[in-house]
Design a protein around this motif. Structure first.
Motif, PDB file in Angstrom:
ATOM      1  N   GLU A  46       0.872  -1.198  -0.135  1.00  0.00           N
ATOM      2  CA  GLU A  46      -0.092   0.281   0.147  1.00  0.00           C
ATOM      3  C   GLU A  46       0.695   1.296   0.085  1.00  0.00           C
ATOM      4  O   GLU A  46       0.371   2.303  -0.351  1.00  0.00           O
ATOM      5  CB  GLU A  46      -0.785  -0.054   1.292  1.00  0.00           C
ATOM      6  N   GLU A  47       2.046   1.118   0.554  1.00  0.00           N
ATOM      7  CA  GLU A  47       2.714   2.242   0.573  1.00  0.00           C
ATOM      8  C   GLU A  47       3.307   2.712  -0.820  1.00  0.00           C
ATOM      9  O   GLU A  47       3.523   3.861  -1.260  1.00  0.00           O
ATOM     10  CB  GLU A  47       4.160   2.252   1.351  1.00  0.00           C
ATOM     11  N   LEU A  48       3.747   1.504  -1.426  1.00  0.00           N
ATOM     12  CA  LEU A  48       4.304   1.719  -2.969  1.00  0.00           C
ATOM     13  C   LEU A  48       3.190   2.236  -3.808  1.00  0.00           C
ATOM     14  O   LEU A  48       3.352   3.113  -4.526  1.00  0.00           O
ATOM     15  CB  LEU A  48       4.834   0.587  -3.308  1.00  0.00           C
ATOM     16  N   ALA A  49       2.156   1.626  -3.558  1.00  0.00           N
ATOM     17  CA  ALA A  49       0.971   2.211  -4.670  1.00  0.00           C
ATOM     18  C   ALA A  49       0.671   3.579  -4.171  1.00  0.00           C
ATOM     19  O   ALA A  49       0.438   4.352  -5.354  1.00  0.00           O
ATOM     20  CB  ALA A  49      -0.309   1.248  -4.354  1.00  0.00           C
ATOM     21  N   THR A  50       0.486   4.036  -3.294  1.00  0.00           N
ATOM     22  CA  THR A  50       0.493   5.533  -2.680  1.00  0.00           C
ATOM     23  C   THR A  50       1.404   6.259  -3.276  1.00  0.00           C
ATOM     24  O   THR A  50       1.168   7.309  -3.790  1.00  0.00           O
ATOM     25  CB  THR A  50       0.336   5.641  -1.372  1.00  0.00           C
ATOM     26  N   SER A  55      -3.954   2.574  -7.533  1.00  0.00           N
ATOM     27  CA  SER A  55      -4.808   1.960  -6.369  1.00  0.00           C
ATOM     28  C   SER A  55      -4.021   0.850  -5.919  1.00  0.00           C
ATOM     29  O   SER A  55      -3.219   0.134  -6.479  1.00  0.00           O
ATOM     30  CB  SER A  55      -6.175   1.398  -7.099  1.00  0.00           C
ATOM     31  N   ILE A  56      -4.198   0.538  -4.515  1.00  0.00           N
ATOM     32  CA  ILE A  56      -3.732  -0.797  -4.006  1.00  0.00           C
ATOM     33  C   ILE A  56      -3.911  -2.022  -4.718  1.00  0.00           C
ATOM     34  O   ILE A  56      -3.136  -2.894  -5.046  1.00  0.00           O
ATOM     35  CB  ILE A  56      -3.792  -0.862  -2.431  1.00  0.00           C
ATOM     36  N   ASP A  57      -5.168  -2.272  -4.926  1.00  0.00           N
ATOM     37  CA  ASP A  57      -5.518  -3.457  -5.890  1.00  0.00           C
ATOM     38  C   ASP A  57      -5.253  -3.566  -7.247  1.00  0.00           C
ATOM     39  O   ASP A  57      -4.578  -4.736  -7.411  1.00  0.00           O
ATOM     40  CB  ASP A  57      -7.228  -3.047  -5.901  1.00  0.00           C
ATOM     41  N   TYR A  58      -4.859  -2.391  -8.026  1.00  0.00           N
ATOM     42  CA  TYR A  58      -4.244  -2.319  -8.994  1.00  0.00           C
ATOM     43  C   TYR A  58      -2.609  -2.969  -8.709  1.00  0.00           C
ATOM     44  O   TYR A  58      -2.141  -3.770  -9.628  1.00  0.00           O
ATOM     45  CB  TYR A  58      -4.208  -1.318  -9.790  1.00  0.00           C
ATOM     46  N   VAL A  60      -1.408  -4.479  -6.523  1.00  0.00           N
ATOM     47  CA  VAL A  60      -1.453  -5.964  -6.085  1.00  0.00           C
ATOM     48  C   VAL A  60      -1.610  -7.085  -7.308  1.00  0.00           C
ATOM     49  O   VAL A  60      -0.870  -8.005  -7.340  1.00  0.00           O
ATOM     50  CB  VAL A  60      -2.594  -6.405  -5.029  1.00  0.00           C
ATOM     51  N   ARG A  61      -2.415  -6.525  -8.285  1.00  0.00           N
ATOM     52  CA  ARG A  61      -2.580  -7.369  -9.323  1.00  0.00           C
ATOM     53  C   ARG A  61      -1.370  -7.312 -10.253  1.00  0.00           C
ATOM     54  O   ARG A  61      -0.935  -8.204 -10.854  1.00  0.00           O
ATOM     55  CB  ARG A  61      -3.645  -6.709 -10.152  1.00  0.00           C
ATOM     56  N   LEU A  62      -0.629  -6.180 -10.248  1.00  0.00           N
ATOM     57  CA  LEU A  62       0.609  -6.044 -11.216  1.00  0.00           C
ATOM     58  C   LEU A  62       1.403  -7.120 -10.470  1.00  0.00           C
ATOM     59  O   LEU A  62       2.116  -7.958 -11.202  1.00  0.00           O
ATOM     60  CB  LEU A  62       1.134  -4.876 -10.874  1.00  0.00           C
ATOM     61  N   GLU A  63       1.834  -7.179  -9.140  1.00  0.00           N
ATOM     62  CA  GLU A  63       2.852  -7.773  -8.263  1.00  0.00           C
ATOM     63  C   GLU A  63       2.317  -9.558  -8.478  1.00  0.00           C
ATOM     64  O   GLU A  63       3.265 -10.287  -8.315  1.00  0.00           O
ATOM     65  CB  GLU A  63       2.834  -7.456  -7.053  1.00  0.00           C
ATOM     66  N   ARG A  64       1.252  -9.549  -8.423  1.00  0.00           N
ATOM     67  CA  ARG A  64       0.934 -11.079  -8.558  1.00  0.00           C
ATOM     68  C   ARG A  64       0.999 -11.651 -10.172  1.00  0.00           C
ATOM     69  O   ARG A  64       0.379 -12.931 -10.231  1.00  0.00           O
ATOM     70  CB  ARG A  64      -0.448 -11.337  -7.990  1.00  0.00           C
ATOM     71  N   GLY A  65       1.181 -10.778 -11.254  1.00  0.00           N
ATOM     72  CA  GLY A  65       1.493 -11.163 -12.521  1.00  0.00           C
ATOM     73  C   GLY A  65      -0.389 -11.121 -12.998  1.00  0.00           C
ATOM     74  O   GLY A  65      -0.285 -11.799 -14.146  1.00  0.00           O
ATOM     75  N   LYS A  66      -1.170 -10.691 -12.435  1.00  0.00           N
ATOM     76  CA  LYS A  66      -2.631 -10.855 -12.937  1.00  0.00           C
ATOM     77  C   LYS A  66      -2.753  -9.591 -13.916  1.00  0.00           C
ATOM     78  O   LYS A  66      -3.810  -9.753 -14.780  1.00  0.00           O
ATOM     79  CB  LYS A  66      -3.532 -10.825 -11.849  1.00  0.00           C
TER      80      LYS A  66
END
Length: 299
Positions: A46-50, A55-58, A60-66
């Motif tokens: 969430e810190e990096l997203a901010t 968005s944190i959801d976006y 997380v999807r990037l980091e998970r390869g989604k």
């Protein structure tokens, strides 16, 4: 290693972001770590997203390869938030491009043939040690000093001579380089950069799989996902035959041979270092029956 070697482009992008995030201290990007222990090293998602303005959801999807199609502005925002250097920023851009157009077919293994005029060039460079390496650091051809400079490398069959394998697995490597820890980090960075754009290349996956299994040092550094290393203009060798020698180093891409580099070392004539090169060149063994082929080239 199985997931590493069979990954798609999105997963590779996610691995790079995760590695950089967990190795970025909050203080380095202007945040306060706060009291108490953090459950994970480096920045929280969430810190990096901010910091990147997404968005944190976006994220997380990037980091998970989604999520495999981040816009150039998102890529650049993440690079700024992570304080990536120029090489890391460019690597992130290449990963994003690859994630968007990933094709699962692995590329063919590169041709190992070295053209005759390049062998003549290597011979003409004597007594300066020189050699040609592939994208995955296989030693494809050398003049006598180029092979002899890496003490003990000629103990291995020609098809096994690989500089990354030498750095991590040959017992002489730690003694040869007084800055061995710096040398191996630069080696890892080069292979990691290649893995980002060609993770399924057979020459790379075979080498990485071997080194992860056989070398704890390699496995530890490979997981860090560093893609930049020191590009030394001089390198010091503590050679068992000619003593300590410091040489100017030059590496250059070869036209018409993607990924191949010619590497050469030199010393100022009349210096002890140049005398050491003359001695190394004169004492390097010539090929004999049943030994390495002429010019130390791999057929």
């Amino acid at each position: 290693m199985a997931s590493e070697q069979s990954s798609d482009g999105g997963a590779e992008l996610g691995r790079f972001l995760r590695a950089r995030r967990t190795q970025t201290a909050p203080e380095h990007v202007g945040l306060t770590a706060g009291a108490g222990l953090r459950r994970t090293p480096g920045l929280r998602r969430e810190e990096l997203a901010t910091l990147a303005g997404i968005s944190i959801d976006y994220y997380v999807r990037l980091e998970r390869g989604k999520e495999t199609r981040p816009s150039p502005s998102v890529v650049d925002a993440l690079a700024r938030a992570l304080h990536l250097d120029d090489a890391e920023h460019q690597h992130l851009r290449e990963l994003a491009v690859r994630a968007a157009r990933y094709a699962p077919e692995p590329p063919p293994a590169p041709n190992r043939t070295v053209r005759p005029h390049l062998k003549l060039l290597l011979d003409a460079m004597r007594p300066n040690p020189a050699y040609i390496v592939s994208r995955s650091m296989d030693l494809l051809a050398s003049n006598p000093g180029g092979l002899a400079l890496y003490a003990g490398l000629d103990d291995w069959p020609a098809t096994q001579r690989n500089l990354a394998r030498y750095f991590f697995l040959h017992p002489a490597a730690r003694e040869l380089f007084p800055d061995w820890d710096i040398q191996i980090r630069a080696c890892i960075a080069r292979l990691r950069a290649l893995a980002g754009t060609a993770p399924d290349a057979p020459d790379l996956t075979t080498l990485v799989g071997e080194l992860v299994l056989k070398s704890p040092d390699f496995a530890r550094l490979w997981d860090r996902y560093d893609v930049t290393g020191r590009k030394a203009t001089h390198k010091t060798f503590r050679h068992p035959q000619v003593g300590e020698v410091t040489l100017a180093a030059q590496s250059m891409e070869l036209d018409g041979t993607p990924g191949r580099r010619l590497v050469a070392y030199a010393a100022e004539p009349g210096t002890p270092d140049h005398d050491a090169l003359l001695l190394l060149d004169m004492t390097a063994p010539d090929p004999g029956p049943g030994r390495r082929p002429a010019m130390n080239d791999v057929p």
